[in-house]
Design a protein around this motif. Structure first.
Motif, PDB file in Angstrom:
ATOM      1  N   PHE B 449       0.860  -1.178   0.000  1.00  0.00           N
ATOM      2  CA  PHE B 449       0.000   0.000   0.000  1.00  0.00           C
ATOM      3  C   PHE B 449       0.895   1.227   0.000  1.00  0.00           C
ATOM      4  O   PHE B 449       1.520   1.550   1.001  1.00  0.00           O
ATOM      5  CB  PHE B 449      -0.878  -0.015   1.257  1.00  0.00           C
ATOM      6  N   LEU B 450       0.971   1.872  -1.160  1.00  0.00           N
ATOM      7  CA  LEU B 450       1.828   3.058  -1.235  1.00  0.00           C
ATOM      8  C   LEU B 450       0.941   4.278  -1.045  1.00  0.00           C
ATOM      9  O   LEU B 450       0.055   4.536  -1.851  1.00  0.00           O
ATOM     10  CB  LEU B 450       2.520   3.090  -2.595  1.00  0.00           C
ATOM     11  N   TRP B 451       1.164   4.997   0.027  1.00  0.00           N
ATOM     12  CA  TRP B 451       0.216   6.086   0.304  1.00  0.00           C
ATOM     13  C   TRP B 451       0.793   7.462   0.100  1.00  0.00           C
ATOM     14  O   TRP B 451       0.067   8.441   0.046  1.00  0.00           O
ATOM     15  CB  TRP B 451      -0.347   5.967   1.710  1.00  0.00           C
ATOM     16  N   GLU B 452       2.104   7.546  -0.027  1.00  0.00           N
ATOM     17  CA  GLU B 452       2.666   8.884  -0.148  1.00  0.00           C
ATOM     18  C   GLU B 452       3.679   8.881  -1.268  1.00  0.00           C
ATOM     19  O   GLU B 452       4.560   8.019  -1.308  1.00  0.00           O
ATOM     20  CB  GLU B 452       3.341   9.269   1.164  1.00  0.00           C
ATOM     21  N   TRP B 453       3.570   9.769  -2.166  1.00  0.00           N
ATOM     22  CA  TRP B 453       4.461   9.778  -3.324  1.00  0.00           C
ATOM     23  C   TRP B 453       4.833  11.198  -3.708  1.00  0.00           C
ATOM     24  O   TRP B 453       4.118  11.872  -4.440  1.00  0.00           O
ATOM     25  CB  TRP B 453       3.794   9.083  -4.514  1.00  0.00           C
ATOM     26  N   PRO B 454       5.966  11.670  -3.216  1.00  0.00           N
ATOM     27  CA  PRO B 454       6.357  13.043  -3.563  1.00  0.00           C
ATOM     28  C   PRO B 454       7.032  13.127  -4.928  1.00  0.00           C
ATOM     29  O   PRO B 454       7.286  14.210  -5.420  1.00  0.00           O
ATOM     30  CB  PRO B 454       7.338  13.407  -2.453  1.00  0.00           C
ATOM     31  N   GLY B 455       7.287  11.991  -5.521  1.00  0.00           N
ATOM     32  CA  GLY B 455       8.061  12.002  -6.766  1.00  0.00           C
ATOM     33  C   GLY B 455       7.223  12.251  -7.995  1.00  0.00           C
ATOM     34  O   GLY B 455       6.081  12.712  -7.927  1.00  0.00           O
ATOM     35  N   ASP B 456       7.805  11.906  -9.106  1.00  0.00           N
ATOM     36  CA  ASP B 456       7.181  12.124 -10.398  1.00  0.00           C
ATOM     37  C   ASP B 456       5.989  11.173 -10.551  1.00  0.00           C
ATOM     38  O   ASP B 456       6.141   9.960 -10.577  1.00  0.00           O
ATOM     39  CB  ASP B 456       8.247  11.832 -11.474  1.00  0.00           C
ATOM     40  N   PRO B 457       4.778  11.713 -10.661  1.00  0.00           N
ATOM     41  CA  PRO B 457       3.610  10.835 -10.740  1.00  0.00           C
ATOM     42  C   PRO B 457       3.618   9.966 -11.993  1.00  0.00           C
ATOM     43  O   PRO B 457       3.085   8.859 -12.002  1.00  0.00           O
ATOM     44  CB  PRO B 457       2.427  11.791 -10.759  1.00  0.00           C
ATOM     45  N   GLY B 458       4.265  10.484 -13.041  1.00  0.00           N
ATOM     46  CA  GLY B 458       4.303   9.740 -14.295  1.00  0.00           C
ATOM     47  C   GLY B 458       4.969   8.386 -14.131  1.00  0.00           C
ATOM     48  O   GLY B 458       4.541   7.383 -14.708  1.00  0.00           O
ATOM     49  N   VAL B 459       6.002   8.372 -13.329  1.00  0.00           N
ATOM     50  CA  VAL B 459       6.712   7.116 -13.110  1.00  0.00           C
ATOM     51  C   VAL B 459       5.792   6.119 -12.434  1.00  0.00           C
ATOM     52  O   VAL B 459       5.723   4.942 -12.812  1.00  0.00           O
ATOM     53  CB  VAL B 459       7.958   7.364 -12.238  1.00  0.00           C
ATOM     54  N   LEU B 460       5.051   6.623 -11.453  1.00  0.00           N
ATOM     55  CA  LEU B 460       4.143   5.759 -10.723  1.00  0.00           C
ATOM     56  C   LEU B 460       3.105   5.172 -11.679  1.00  0.00           C
ATOM     57  O   LEU B 460       2.811   3.978 -11.653  1.00  0.00           O
ATOM     58  CB  LEU B 460       3.460   6.579  -9.628  1.00  0.00           C
ATOM     59  N   GLN B 461       2.608   6.040 -12.543  1.00  0.00           N
ATOM     60  CA  GLN B 461       1.598   5.598 -13.507  1.00  0.00           C
ATOM     61  C   GLN B 461       2.160   4.467 -14.376  1.00  0.00           C
ATOM     62  O   GLN B 461       1.515   3.452 -14.586  1.00  0.00           O
ATOM     63  CB  GLN B 461       1.186   6.796 -14.385  1.00  0.00           C
ATOM     64  N   SER B 462       3.390   4.632 -14.821  1.00  0.00           N
ATOM     65  CA  SER B 462       3.946   3.619 -15.725  1.00  0.00           C
ATOM     66  C   SER B 462       4.190   2.311 -14.978  1.00  0.00           C
ATOM     67  O   SER B 462       4.033   1.231 -15.544  1.00  0.00           O
ATOM     68  CB  SER B 462       5.233   4.128 -16.382  1.00  0.00           C
ATOM     69  N   ILE B 463       4.533   2.409 -13.724  1.00  0.00           N
ATOM     70  CA  ILE B 463       4.731   1.197 -12.925  1.00  0.00           C
ATOM     71  C   ILE B 463       3.405   0.447 -12.806  1.00  0.00           C
ATOM     72  O   ILE B 463       3.335  -0.774 -12.984  1.00  0.00           O
ATOM     73  CB  ILE B 463       5.241   1.568 -11.508  1.00  0.00           C
ATOM     74  N   VAL B 464       2.370   1.211 -12.518  1.00  0.00           N
ATOM     75  CA  VAL B 464       1.057   0.588 -12.357  1.00  0.00           C
ATOM     76  C   VAL B 464       0.610  -0.027 -13.686  1.00  0.00           C
ATOM     77  O   VAL B 464       0.057  -1.121 -13.721  1.00  0.00           O
ATOM     78  CB  VAL B 464       0.045   1.639 -11.848  1.00  0.00           C
ATOM     79  N   ASP B 465       0.887   0.669 -14.766  1.00  0.00           N
ATOM     80  CA  ASP B 465       0.510   0.130 -16.076  1.00  0.00           C
ATOM     81  C   ASP B 465       1.203  -1.199 -16.346  1.00  0.00           C
ATOM     82  O   ASP B 465       0.664  -2.077 -17.004  1.00  0.00           O
ATOM     83  CB  ASP B 465       0.887   1.130 -17.183  1.00  0.00           C
ATOM     84  N   ASP B 466       2.434  -1.300 -15.850  1.00  0.00           N
ATOM     85  CA  ASP B 466       3.215  -2.511 -16.115  1.00  0.00           C
ATOM     86  C   ASP B 466       2.866  -3.662 -15.180  1.00  0.00           C
ATOM     87  O   ASP B 466       3.257  -4.797 -15.436  1.00  0.00           O
ATOM     88  CB  ASP B 466       4.724  -2.212 -15.972  1.00  0.00           C
ATOM     89  N   ASN B 467       2.219  -3.369 -14.081  1.00  0.00           N
ATOM     90  CA  ASN B 467       1.945  -4.416 -13.110  1.00  0.00           C
ATOM     91  C   ASN B 467       0.445  -4.606 -12.939  1.00  0.00           C
ATOM     92  O   ASN B 467      -0.248  -3.709 -12.461  1.00  0.00           O
ATOM     93  CB  ASN B 467       2.575  -4.068 -11.743  1.00  0.00           C
ATOM     94  N   GLU B 468       0.001  -5.777 -13.294  1.00  0.00           N
ATOM     95  CA  GLU B 468      -1.433  -6.054 -13.261  1.00  0.00           C
ATOM     96  C   GLU B 468      -2.046  -5.911 -11.878  1.00  0.00           C
ATOM     97  O   GLU B 468      -3.165  -5.460 -11.714  1.00  0.00           O
ATOM     98  CB  GLU B 468      -1.653  -7.500 -13.729  1.00  0.00           C
ATOM     99  N   HIS B 469      -1.277  -6.352 -10.882  1.00  0.00           N
ATOM    100  CA  HIS B 469      -1.836  -6.395  -9.530  1.00  0.00           C
ATOM    101  C   HIS B 469      -1.773  -5.061  -8.810  1.00  0.00           C
ATOM    102  O   HIS B 469      -2.083  -4.980  -7.641  1.00  0.00           O
ATOM    103  CB  HIS B 469      -1.137  -7.478  -8.714  1.00  0.00           C
ATOM    104  N   LEU B 470      -1.321  -4.021  -9.483  1.00  0.00           N
ATOM    105  CA  LEU B 470      -1.278  -2.729  -8.822  1.00  0.00           C
ATOM    106  C   LEU B 470      -2.365  -1.817  -9.366  1.00  0.00           C
ATOM    107  O   LEU B 470      -2.603  -1.784 -10.574  1.00  0.00           O
ATOM    108  CB  LEU B 470       0.092  -2.072  -9.019  1.00  0.00           C
ATOM    109  N   ASP B 471      -3.034  -1.127  -8.461  1.00  0.00           N
ATOM    110  CA  ASP B 471      -4.048  -0.157  -8.880  1.00  0.00           C
ATOM    111  C   ASP B 471      -3.662   1.219  -8.397  1.00  0.00           C
ATOM    112  O   ASP B 471      -3.204   1.379  -7.269  1.00  0.00           O
ATOM    113  CB  ASP B 471      -5.405  -0.528  -8.261  1.00  0.00           C
ATOM    114  N   LEU B 472      -3.865   2.184  -9.244  1.00  0.00           N
ATOM    115  CA  LEU B 472      -3.566   3.552  -8.856  1.00  0.00           C
ATOM    116  C   LEU B 472      -4.859   4.249  -8.434  1.00  0.00           C
ATOM    117  O   LEU B 472      -5.860   4.208  -9.138  1.00  0.00           O
ATOM    118  CB  LEU B 472      -2.929   4.300 -10.029  1.00  0.00           C
TER     119      LEU B 472
END
Lengths: 726, 571, 336, 326
Positions: B449-472
């Motif tokens: 459960f990732l609840w805090e993300w000060p970094g680049d949101p785009g990276v997070l989005q791409s990670i989620v896109d690549d991983n089926e079990h992750l939801d943004l």
């Protein structure tokens, strides 16, 4: 039985600039029980020969051809492991610079026992016992086994190394310069040990040295090596009485001899040939005064010349007459001049030089051949009045004190380097300061040139008290007093050309005109026999040999035309063959120029040769002073007597008397109420400890500071055990 | 001689007289160089880049602008402590800075921002560091506080306040961040996740409601910021607040739509504007097994009010022992314990935000543990609750303490005796300042459960896109990013100037390029997440337009010289 | 131990104390004159002037500078490093006390690894002087010394942690494991801890091995030229004994000193590695404390590192004087 | 002094004279020359510096774009995360509305990495050389004074060196750069404030050796003043040592600056390689597998640092011939 037999050995070193043929066809036989001395100048291949025998040549060294047989085994064909086994069990080697041959971070005893256990197969206990025996044998206190090398004096280290070398009872001992750089008394003791061991253990010894007097003391036969070859082989006695090779002749005559002082020493000028391209003819031809045309073409072979001697000289048949000619130093002097051919010799150099140098009489009386009195700071001979006075001068150093010392945990200590010394020096006079290392003679030298300031007492130079001079006066003083250094390789700034080094004093003293400076520099170089001077101006120190450098150092000292020169061990770093040249030139110039000179040296024979008067120092005090011949021939102080007795004489027929004092000058960290020498003095009396000895002198100015001649002469002898117990 | 002097003087004066009207008529003085503060790129790249962009646009107005990026701690120093003439940095008072407010549940009520950011009373020491001083606004801010009964009326006042602030352009709001959160749906049922308005999915309701789908019922999350305290009487930051709100219950809690509702309290009944009666749930237990009673609840407020009078430099001052919570309890005049489970609060002044910012804010603490501690503190001069760290913190919340390692991790487990026992068994929060490590862990399943993300949101989005079990998941935050102007000094004392600067902020470009779409446009201190409080007429808009800004300035008499530099209006 | 050595040690100790006092004073001035405000971490919408004054009083920042200095010194003597601004309920010593072991484990493990490899490598390099292997080896070593540690760490992380997922990327272990470590011993016995240590240790050792290797190599070359090495050859010792027992043993001395010094400097220099690998050590705490303007903490961490360095410098000197009998009471060890 | 009558012929010409006078400098020059002639690695190091120096001087001309301004595509949006053109999928860039001519791609907000790399050489060399110069100058002066004068001068300076040795290096730089405004000059000053310690100590011990050499005594006996002895006799001999430590200081300074930048204590307006890596690390270049962003700055740091090492070792081998490879 021949224990070691070398046949036609050739060793090459590969260097960046070509192959050096360091040993070039040496053949040598060593009989069991023989004590062979291998002598020659540095760089003539002695040490290479040693390294070849035990096969520890450096990587770039290679045995090209030849044969080394040890007890019938061909060492060169031996597998390395077996060769290793031979080392120190059969062939023990004492390397050069044995001072540094002990592992600094291991106790000497454990180095010895480790050797015994690893190499000798001793058990722990047996090794320890053997170590004690060995230390006993070489005269070392067995307590010393627990000490580290840095706690040993030079002589003790040498003894320890000898003990290690003998630990495995080898049949052959090869010692490379075992006593070089040791004080004369220590040297004497070590030679004593060697002699004694030779007798007791029936050792076969090969001793490598440049000092023929050492050979005379210890060896029964001599081989002379020159430029990678053996040029003469002989039994000691005939060798020393009648050398059969011009090189041997020169070496013999280059050595000052206390017993038979010479007026002029011979100097073999020049250098051994470049061994990358050895000359096709006789290798000594370049420096030989007896050279003939065919010497340059024909390579002389080692041939029997009678008396069981071998020599490699084309003129060996005429040797008897050559020996007589060689007695004339000018013969060799000509070689010196020939070495630096001068197109147009200066008129005033001729005659004057040879007169002065052959004349050897009292100092200041020699008439200088230079124009006299050239203004302030010029070289004058105004009168024979007193130039310098030392009045009760003392110097102490504090070590380990101060804030940082306190923080480092050093306890402050005072070193009493010089204590209440007084003497005077007249213009043009030369005085020798002698003594063992640590006796304060160098400190005195530094006080004389004001490199150090005296702690007490006054030094008066030409009427001015040196402690009270201001900056301007100091500069004036500096222009009149100069120092000549021991190590010519350090005495010149390696980054300066010779011209720059020589012109610096002139710049400092305000010589603004470049051409004047150049002229003075050229003239001075010329005067010290560096000719043609222009050749040297642009050279750097590393491009010159030691002898040349020392001449440059002399030239720098003289470039300001001083009145007073202090020469601190001026030749101790130089090869025997060139020493005499420097001494001769210095002595000649001093006389020509009316220069007062103080020579500092541990070598009494040298001082006898150069000085009008000699002062003997011990623990910062002058214990005896007087005219040279008086001091040498009629020493009063027991210390002087010991020093003189310790000087080896290059004559195998004369054996030095056994010394009655132990080696080792105590560290001068305390002041003595009585006589500082009392602790070591064989004559010590009770009064010596308590009462300061009186200065007793005769009308010729020969003074000694000793109770033996004073009112306490009847004092009971000192009970040393009681003294130790105190 | 003197004649010559006089003639020179006359000549000079004539020239001056000629020159003066020309300059004074055409333009005023040049607008002096402006410094715009922000934190460094290393600290928060997004804020740094935004500031850079705006600074460049401001330069196009003919301003000389310097971007001063310094560490947060120094920024505080230069902003917070250089507001008045007497301050040490008076020679360089701050002019304009990027600023950020983060969303917290208690900020769901607009009071805190409405009052604390702009009221003139907090101008010298409080959060009104911009120096806004508008009596008309002060009246509005005070009025909304008193308007307890009529929510509609309060909305009207708050809308008016927003209008005023937006018009006066004291703070140029440009975005509310969308907080991106990632949940591993392989181990959690995504339908059981609650989104709280303005906060996101990482909220109390999610923590107790989330349903694990595997046997390992452990929720592992992480924070990039500091986890430096575990103390019910200290507000130490975002991450510690999560921990305290779960370990200690509160009488009320802000519900997912941002409204306080009774929680540990069975009922909250307002008797009048000043009196409210609270009745506790029955059977609640402290983690050490003791019962939760009304005197505990009362003491929770008394502890926040506890303090001593201290004399410093001849000045008498009240020194609270729990300075962080004191402001939230200070409106309480009296607490009366009615019985074991009910108690009555009497307020000093009517407060509409009392439920949100007091009843739903203060943690319930066990009297038997804290009374001795507070009493001890009262005898000490220089210590307060911040210096207290319980060996084993005891609360009555749905989670209880297992382990805590300062700035490393906190480990809580479900409190079995709680009436709303969570579905998960354990809740773990790691401190992971390293964003790469955070990404690595969420992908590897080490964290779910990732609840805090000060970094680049785009990276997070791409990670989620690549991983089926992750939801943004993403939600508009209560917090916002804005530029604050120091309205005390020229040129920012001029409303037109501020409005012109607001026109230089490329809102949409920032959202698209810097926030990668993960931000909502902002125009007020009340977030769009708080739907109710945003039901206002359209607020003034400031579109990105350099020309618009120039026109505005020109209209107000500003002018440009030949070098293109902006000058003040004449006179 | 002779009296001279005892004096030497005492003297060095006093000197170290004085050096430390100067450092401490510099540290005090550095932090007091710093521009950032100590209250930065407290700023909140509810922050009031009152609170501000109270906080300043709590940390003693309202007193005159001289008085603060005295208090500071007295507290240091009592080993009281003060309270942190940003960690509530913990003293600086608590925080640093928790960090220090982690830093020490990381430093010591890397140093030992690095020095083992370095010393052996140095001997091999010296023995193979002039060969292609030596040239390549030393160039590689120079490369490891030239490459920024954090960069190497980043690359290693990418492959070992992110790509191949062989090793954990950060920290010293997951909380589920860590909370069971009640003592340092538990931690050291935990395989999880060691697994987390692999990457940072390797990165650090890769960087650190260069110094001992180059030092050992040049010392060996120097020692091999010494007369006593020639002497042991002459004495017929086997080449192995000459190289290892005599030459390597003597060449090791400066390396041992370097190791001692290295402990001090690495503890202060690990900052970057600890940052990259989120290793909860002194360096990471220092960086965060500085970023947060948590003066007492930053100052305390700085102080602690300085103490370790000064102490290690002291130990190095003593060690050198004990190992090398030549450095007697009067000589000042010129190492480093 | 009176001029003596010319005994010999004409003095040599003027030109030759000047040559001799400059001999100390010439010798120094020759030592430097020797280093690079003897040691191919040192020459290589010099070459690396030369290349980077040229790049640094002409950075604005060489770099195709401004290193700090994000590049925009046709629609005015930033060209984020563009791959280097030699890695990119063909046609991808056109779809995004820009021409991909980026040698090393762009950052996550569209800055040209290659241009940053070019500009980064400026701060690296600036930091490296200015810190090295400061270190060499301070260390040399301290070493000369402490070694030559001894006594309390020595005590104070060496205690100061002890203090500098006791201060943790990286933490000190961090604290100083955090407390002062972010600027590479503060990093340089902080580094110089500590790094002189090694140079100072080594030069001091070297001066102690040289001071005892006879040629220095000879100069004193000739009446040379202290200043003359220090600067004419001692300084030229230890200058190569200063160069040695200077070259190592270049390397340390570049590495340290990179570390400090990486930790985020540098001036974001000045592009440096450490800053680039910090940016990459914080922008999650690792997760993006943007090796074209991570690898080049690291390699550049490594190259320049190695160049410093190579040159330093070159000096070492000339000064301490025992280390020489055979």
């Amino acid at each position: 039985m021949t224990i070691l037999s070398i046949r036609d050995l050739k060793v090459n070193y590969a260097t960046q600039d070509g192959t050096v043929q360091a040993v070039d066809g040496v053949s040598l036989d060593l009989e069991e029980g023989q004590h062979l001395g291998l002598i020659g100048e540095s760089g003539c291949g002695k040490t290479t020969l040693l390294k070849a025998i035990v096969q520890v040549l450096p990587r770039n060294g290679e045995i090209v051809s030849g044969e080394i047989k040890f007890q019938g085994m061909d060492l060169l064909k031996l597998p390395p492991a077996e060769m290793r086994q031979l080392r120190w069990r059969e062939i023990a080697t004492i390397p050069q610079a044995s001072m540094d041959s002990l592992n600094p971070v291991q106790r000497v005893g454990s180095q010895l026992t480790k050797l015994l256990r690893v190499r000798g197969g001793y058990h722990k206990k047996a090794a320890r016992k053997r170590a004690v025996d060995l230390f006993d044998m070489v005269g070392l206190d067995t307590e010393r086994l627990m000490h580290y090398p840095h706690e040993f004096s030079g002589g003790m280290k040498q003894r320890a190394v000898i003990a290690m070398a003998l630990a495995l009872e080898p049949s052959l001992l090869i010692a490379d310069e075992p006593v070089t750089a040791l004080d004369v008394i220590v040297q004497h003791q070590i030679l004593e040990v060697l002699r004694q061991l030779e007798r007791e253990l029936n050792l076969t010894v090969m001793l490598i040295t440049h000092d023929i007097s050492v050979v005379a003391q210890v060896c029964d036969s001599v081989s002379v090596m020159y430029a990678g070859r053996i040029v003469e082989e002989a039994r000691s006695e005939p060798f020393f009485t009648s050398p059969a090779h011009p090189y041997s002749l020169g070496l013999q005559q280059a050595f000052p001899n206390l017993a038979r002082p010479r007026d002029v020493l011979v100097s073999i000028e020049g250098y051994p040939p470049d061994l990358r391209e050895p000359p096709s003819g006789c290798r000594f031809a370049e420096r030989c005064p007896f050279v003939q045309d065919d010497c340059h073409e024909t390579d002389p072979q080692l041939e029997a010349v009678g008396d069981g001697r071998l020599a490699a000289c084309l003129r060996s048949s005429e040797m008897d007459s050559l020996r007589i000619q060689a007695e004339d130093p000018t013969l060799w002097q000509n070689v010196e001049v020939a070495q630096y051919p001068h197109p147009k010799p200066l008129p005033h150099k001729e005659g004057g030089a040879s007169v002065a140098e052959t004349n050897g009489g009292t100092a200041a009386s020699a008439s200088p051949s230079l124009p006299v009195g050239e203004g302030a700071g010029g070289w004058g001979d105004e009168s024979s009045d007193i130039l310098l006075e030392m009045n009760d001068v003392s110097k102490q150093f504090k070590i380990g004190g101060g804030l940082s010392g306190l923080l480092r945990g050093d306890k402050e200590q005072t070193v009493y380097a010089v204590n209440n010394i007084s003497f005077t020096l007249r213009r043009g006079e030369s005085l020798g300061l002698a003594g063992e290392s640590g006796c304060g003679k160098s400190t005195t030298g530094k006080l004389l040139v004001k490199l150090l300031d005296a702690s007490q007492g006054s030094i008066v130079f030409d009427g001015d008290d040196l402690s009270a001079v201001d900056d301007r006066e100091l500069l004036g003083f500096r222009s009149r007093v100069q120092l000549m250094f021991q190590n010519p390789f350090e005495a010149l700034n390696p980054r300066f050309t010779l011209y720059r080094s020589l012109t610096e004093p002139l710049i400092i003293h305000g010589w603004k005109d470049e051409s004047e400076r150049l002229q003075r520099v050229v003239e001075t170089l010329d005067r010290v026999n560096l000719r043609p001077a222009e050749v040297f101006l642009d050279k750097y120190p590393h491009q010159l040999s030691g002898g040349q450098l020392q001449r440059v150092v002399l030239a720098r000292a003289l470039v300001l035309h001083p009145d007073f020169l202090v020469a601190d061990e001026p030749v101790s770093m130089l090869d025997v063959s060139v020493r005499a040249g420097i001494l001769n030139t210095t002595r000649r110039l001093a006389r020509e120029l009316g220069l007062a000179t103080v020579y500092i040296s541990h070598d009494l024979s040298l001082l006898q040769y150069t000085c009008d008067r000699i002062a003997i120092m011990y623990l910062g005090e002058i214990v005896e002073i007087g005219p040279s011949n008086e001091v040498i021939n009629n020493p009063q102080h027991p210390y002087t007597q010991a020093l003189i007795a310790a000087v080896p004489v290059p004559d195998p027929t004369m054996e030095n008397p056994p010394l009655r004092i132990r080696e080792g000058v105590p560290r001068p960290t305390e002041q003595f109420i009585g006589c500082p020498f009392a602790q070591r003095c064989p004559e010590a009396m009770e009064a010596c400890l308590e009462i300061r000895p009186p200065v007793i002198g005769d009308e010729r100015g020969h003074q000694a500071q000793c109770h033996l001649y004073g009112e306490h002469r009847e004092s009971p002898p000192l009970n040393r055990d009681a003294e130790l117990a105190r | 001689m003197s004649r010559k002097l006089i003639s020179i003087a006359v000549l000079a004066m004539m020239m001056l007289a000629l020159a003066l009207p020309v300059t004074s008529q055409s333009m005023g003085e040049v607008v002096p160089p402006i410094i715009v503060h922000s934190v460094t790129q290393a600290e928060r790249p997004i804020e740094y880049e935004t500031t850079r962009l705006v600074v460049e646009n401001m330069r196009e107005l003919g301003l000389e602008v310097e971007h001063r990026a310094i560490p947060w701690a120094q920024l505080i120093d230069e902003i917070w402590y250089s507001r008045t003439e007497e301050s040490s940095a008076a020679d360089r008072p701050f002019q304009m800075t990027h600023w950020r407010m983060v969303g917290r549940p208690e900020r769901s009520d607009p009071d805190e921002f409405t009052y604390n950011l702009f009221h003139s009373s907090v101008r010298d020491g409080g959060y009104n560091f911009i120096g806004y001083n508008n009596p008309e606004y002060d009246a509005l801010a005070e009025a909304q506080r008193v308007e307890v009964a009529d929510k509609e009326a309060r909305l009207g006042i708050i809308c008016e306040a927003q209008q005023v602030i937006r018009h006066d352009m004291v703070n140029a709001y440009f975005i509310h961040p969308l907080t991106p959160q990632v949940v591993n749906t392989a181990v959690f049922n995504p339908d059981s996740i609650t989104t709280q308005a303005g906060i996101g999915v990482h909220n109390f309701w999610t923590w107790i409601g989330i349903e694990p789908t595997t046997d390992d019922k452990t929720l592992i999350t992480s924070t990039t910021s500091f986890l430096n305290s575990f103390n019910p009487l200290e507000i130490a930051g975002d991450a510690p607040s999560r921990v305290t709100e779960m370990t200690w219950d509160r009488l009320m809690r802000i519900n997912p739509i941002g409204v306080p509702e009774p929680w540990a309290a069975e009922s909250v009944v307002w008797e009048d504007q000043l009196n409210v009666v609270v009745t506790l749930r029955e059977g609640m237990k402290w983690h050490d097994g003791e019962d939760v009673q009304s005197d505990d609840a009362a003491y929770s407020f008394e502890a926040a009010l506890a303090g001593t009078m201290q004399t410093k430099d001849g000045e008498e001052r009240f020194q609270p022992e729990a300075p962080d919570y004191y402001p939230f309890a200070s409106n309480v005049a009296n607490i009366e314990i009615i019985d074991d489970l009910s108690l009555r609060f009497t307020l000093n002044t009517p407060s509409a935000a009392f439920e949100t910012s007091s009843l739903a804010k203060l943690n319930l603490i066990p009297k038997h543990i804290w009374e001795p501690i507070i009493n001890d503190l009262l005898t000490q001069d220089d210590a307060d609750v911040d210096s207290i760290q319980e060996e084993i913190p005891i609360g009555s919340g749905p989670f209880k303490y297992v382990a805590f390692d300062v700035n490393e991790f906190v480990y809580l487990e479900a409190f079995e005796d709680h009436w709303a026992r969570p579905n998960i068994d354990a809740w773990i929060m790691n401190v992971l300042p390293n964003q790469e490590a955070t990404l690595g862990q969420i992908q590897a399943g080490e964290m779910n459960f990732l609840w805090e993300w000060p970094g680049d949101p785009g990276v997070l989005q791409s990670i989620v896109d690549d991983n089926e079990h992750l939801d943004l998941f993403s939600a508009i935050s209560i917090g916002m990013n804005y530029f604050a102007f120091n309205v005390r000094y020229a040129p920012f004392d001029d409303v037109t100037f501020r409005q012109a600067v607001a026109h230089t902020i490329p809102q949409q470009f920032i959202i698209d390029n810097i926030f990668n779409g993960l931000a909502a446009p902002a125009d007020s201190f009340v977030s769009a997440a708080l739907e109710y409080w945003r039901q206002c007429d359209d607020l003034p808009t400031y579109d990105f337009s350099i020309e618009g800004a120039r026109a505005l300035l020109e209209g107000a008499g500003y002018s440009w010289d030949d070098d293109g530099r902006l000058h003040y209006p004449a006179g | 131990m002779s009296r001279g050595v005892a004096y030497y040690i005492l003297g060095r100790f006093l000197q170290s104390v004085m050096v430390l006092w100067i450092i401490v004073t510099l540290l005090f001035l550095l932090f007091r004159l710093a521009p950032s405000n100590p209250l930065a971490s407290y700023i909140d919408t509810t922050f009031t002037k009152q609170q501000e004054a109270a906080l300043l009083a709590r940390f003693g920042l309202d007193k005159p500078l001289g008085e603060q200095y005295i208090i500071y010194l007295v507290n240091l003597l009592k080993l009281d490093l003060g309270d942190t601004f940003s960690y509530s309920g913990k003293t600086v010593l608590d925080i640093l006390g928790a960090d220090l072991p982690n830093t020490i484990y990381l430093t010591l493990t890397s140093l030992l690894l690095a020095y083992a490899v370095g010393v052996l490598g140095g001997i091999v390099m010296a023995a193979m002087r002039g060969s292609a292997f030596e040239r390549i080896g030393t160039t590689f070593t120079l490369m490891t010394r030239a490459a920024p540690q954090f960069w190497v760490g980043m690359l290693l992380l990418t492959f070992f942690a992110f790509q191949w997922k062989l090793l954990p990327s950060s920290g010293i272990g997951p909380p589920m494991v860590r909370y069971r470590w009640e003592t340092e011993w538990d931690k050291l016995m935990s395989p999880v801890f060691w697994r987390h240590m692999i990457l940072p240790t390797f990165t650090l050792a890769l960087y650190l091995h260069g110094l001992p290797l180059l030092l050992m190599r040049s010392n060996m070359l120097e020692v091999l030229d010494q007369d006593y090495v020639t002497m042991s050859r002459l004495a017929g010792y086997s080449e192995w004994r000459v190289m290892i027992q005599t030459a390597a043993r003597n060449a090791m001395l400066p390396v041992l000193t370097a190791l001692t010094l290295g402990i001090g400097y690495s503890i202060g220099g690990n900052v970057v590695i600890e940052h990259v690998f989120s290793w909860p050590g002194l360096g990471r705490t220092l960086v965060r404390a500085v970023q947060q303007a948590d003066y007492p903490l930053a100052q305390g961490a700085f102080f602690l590192i300085a103490v370790i360095i000064v102490f290690m410098n002291f130990i190095a000197d003593i060690l050198y004087s004990l190992l090398d009998p030549r450095v007697g009471a009067s000589a000042q060890a010129q190492v480093s | 002094m009176q001029q003596e009558a010319s005994v010999r012929g004409e003095p040599p010409g003027k030109a030759k004279m000047e040559f001799r006078q400059g001999s100390a400098l010439r010798q120094l020059w020759e030592t430097n020359l020797e280093v690079f002639q003897r040691d191919k690695m040192a020459l290589f190091g010099l070459f690396i510096f030369a290349v980077f120096a040229i790049v640094a001087v002409f950075a604005p001309q060489i770099a195709p774009n401004d290193p700090l301004t994000p590049l925009k595509n046709n629609e005015g949006d930033w060209i984020k995360d563009a791959m280097p053109y030699w890695l990119a999928q063909p046609g991808e860039d056109e779809a995004e509305g820009y021409v991909n001519n980026f040698l090393l791609g762009t950052t996550n907000i569209g800055r040209d990495i290659y241009s940053q790399l070019i500009h980064g050489s400026r701060s690296a060399l600036l930091v490296g050389f200015s810190a090295a110069a400061a270190v060499a100058v301070i260390g040399t002066v301290v070493g000369l004074l402490a070694g030559y004068y001894g006594g309390w001068v020595d005590a104070i300076l060496m205690r100061a060196a002890d203090v500098a040795f006791g201060i943790p290096f990286i933490p000190f730089i961090i604290v100083v750069s955090a407390f002062l405004d972010p600027s590479i000059w503060n990093v340089v000053v902080a580094m110089a404030a500590l790094l002189w310690r090694d140079t100072g100590r080594v030069i001091r011990s070297q001066v102690l050796v040289i001071k005892e050499q006879a040629f220095v005594s000879a100069a004193r006996v000739s009446g040379a003043s202290d200043l003359r002895i220090i600067f004419v006799y001692i300084a030229p001999s230890i200058l190569p040592l200063s160069f040695l430590y200077g070259s190592f200081a270049i390397a340390w300074a570049i590495l340290t600056e990179a570390s400090v930048s990486f930790l985020g204590f540098s001036d974001p307006e000045t592009i440096s390689w450490g800053f680039m890596l910090q940016d990459a690390f914080n922008s999650l270049a690792l997760s993006r597998e943007a090796f074209y962003w991570i690898v080049p700055p690291g390699l550049c740091i490594m190259l320049t640092v190695m160049a410093g090492f190579f040159i330093g070792r070159g000096y070492e081998e000339v000064l301490f011939p025992r280390l020489r490879r055979m």
